[in-house]
Enzyme design. Structure first.
Site, short mmCIF file in Angstrom:
data_model
loop_
_atom_site.label_atom_id
_atom_site.label_comp_id
_atom_site.label_asym_id
_atom_site.label_seq_id
_atom_site.Cartn_x
_atom_site.Cartn_y
_atom_site.Cartn_z
N ASP A 138 0.81 -1.22 0.00
CA ASP A 138 0.00 0.00 0.00
C ASP A 138 0.84 1.26 0.00
O ASP A 138 2.03 1.25 0.32
CB ASP A 138 -0.94 0.01 1.20
N GLU A 168 0.15 -1.56 5.44
CA GLU A 168 1.17 -1.21 6.43
C GLU A 168 0.98 0.21 6.92
O GLU A 168 1.21 0.51 8.10
CB GLU A 168 2.57 -1.40 5.81
#
EC number: 3.4.11.4
Length: 412
Positions: A86, A179
């Site tokens: 991400d 994350e």
């Protein structure tokens, strides 16, 4: 050294990965929080299989895991490599349009056709990048070097190991979702990532080696008001916005991100949302020292209690504190080989290691909480989470070199 064709492969991989829109959504209740993360996970699964890795799997949470057995019976260690799918929700990651600057000559870099630019006046590190190939944004989005540079570096290192049949230890690979919002790692399949230690490839400037990070928590403070027509409000209205502004004044003015560095912790008002009837303040609480961290959480709790006692509110303000991650150092210090190997690998390719604390967190902090030492290695990127994000192609090459050198597992 990496050949020219490998440099091209590295750049092409990176440019391909940043084309995936993988921005995480901070209020998500499930992982992955965005569809693009699963799409990138499936792409990486395909590429890992093509590279000859075994047990390549993508979980329903978009966690990618894979294994490459050692090709030398004398190399018995198992090393893990981790990067995240991400990009930060703090800046748009949709329709990223990278621009490649060959042999940066110094001075300002105009981003796209707008008014955004990057200047060494504000970013002194740019003086070190003169002559290098830089990948920048068009000024409308972040770049995604955090952490797609890390993904590209891991994939390129694996490709080189396979093509050149370089002796290497057992390798486990993991790519994780969400994350940036601290969500996806909670679905990490530890049973599929058994290794002696691991590394996140999620750092910044060349040479960075990080194995200390903040203890982190998030506090949400909710205020409740009472609305009424402003013309008749005297003695009747209770403005939750005013209450929240008053509460904010109790925090130490110098203990904020913009006034601290090194190992000094802080409180950070990240979000202020609401109206006259209800307001929610969101604070990030950060400190390297465990005792100081506990004191910071106690400070907010005490201030809420004092505020409620002082105001005598019919509906008192509410507090919710949630721990996010812990300092990984207590685990890493018990596996000194993880630091020694990274140090030796950097020196072997002509890089001076720069040991520094992470003023943030990585997936390695969570893995450490599960008992797995997981220091953080540089990617060659800068200005993460912003439209001014950039990465040096030479810095990325350096990371690939260090990864390969570590996986040779010399003198272990």
């Amino acid at each position: 050294m990496i050949s020219q064709i490998d440099k091209t492969e590295l750049l092409e991989r990176f440019l391909h990965y940043v084309s995936f829109h993988t921005q995480s959504k901070p209020n998500a209740k499930h992982s992955p929080s965005s569809v693009g993360q699963m799409k990138l996970a499936m792409q990486l699964q395909k590429e890992l299989i093509q590279l000859g890795l075994e047990n390549v799997e993508v979980s329903k949470y978009a966690v990618v895991t894979a294994f490459l057995p050692a090709n030398d019976p004398n190399l018995t260690k198992t090393i893990g490599l981790v990067a995240h799918l991400d990009t930060s929700p703090q800046c748009s990651g949709k329709n990223v349009r990278p621009e490649v600057i060959e042999e940066y000559r110094g001075g300002d870099i105009a981003l796209g056709i707008g008014e955004e630019f990057i200047s060494p006046v504000y970013y002194s590190f740019m003086q070190k990048l003169v002559g290098q190939t830089l990948i920048v944004t068009d000024g409308t989005t972040l770049l995604g070097a955090d952490n797609k540079a890390g993904i590209a570096e891991i994939m390129t290192a694996l490709s080189i190991l396979q093509k050149e049949n370089i002796p290497h230890c057992n390798i486990r690979v993991a790519f994780t979702p969400d994350e940036e919002i601290g969500l996806g790692i909670h679905y990490f399949p530890m049973e599929k990532f058994s290794c002696d230690w691991a590394y996140t490839i999620d750092g910044g400037e060349v040479g960075e080696l990080e194995y200390e990070n903040f203890n982190a928590a998030t506090a949400k403070v909710r205020f409740f008001g009472r609305n009424i027509h402003t013309g008749y409000a005297k003695g009747k209205m209770l403005n939750a916005l005013t209450l929240a502004c008053e509460f904010q004044q109790v925090f130490p003015v110098d203990e904020v991100p913009e006034k601290t560095d090194g190992k000094v912790g802080f409180y950070h008002l990240e979000d202020f949302s609401g109206d006259i009837e209800q307001v929610e303040l969101t604070y990030l609480i950060r400190d390297f020292d465990e005792q100081n961290f506990a004191q910071r959480k106690a400070f907010i709790k005490n201030q809420v209690e004092k505020f409620n006692a002082k105001k005598g509110l019919k509906k008192p303000i509410e507090l919710e504190i949630q721990d996010s991650y812990q300092n990984m150092y207590d685990v890493v210090k018990n596996v000194p080989q993880s630091i020694e190997l990274a140090d030796r690998a950097m020196k072997a390719v002509g890089i001076k290691p720069n040991h520094k604390p992470i003023r943030g967190g990585t997936d390695g902090a969570f893995l450490a909480s599960k008992g797995l030492a997981c220091p953080n290695i540089f990617t060659g990127g800068y200005n993460f989470h912003s439209k001014h994000e950039l990465v040096s192609l030479q810095g990325m090459e350096n990371t690939v070199q260090v990864i390969i050198e570590m996986l040779k597992c010399k003198d272990l």
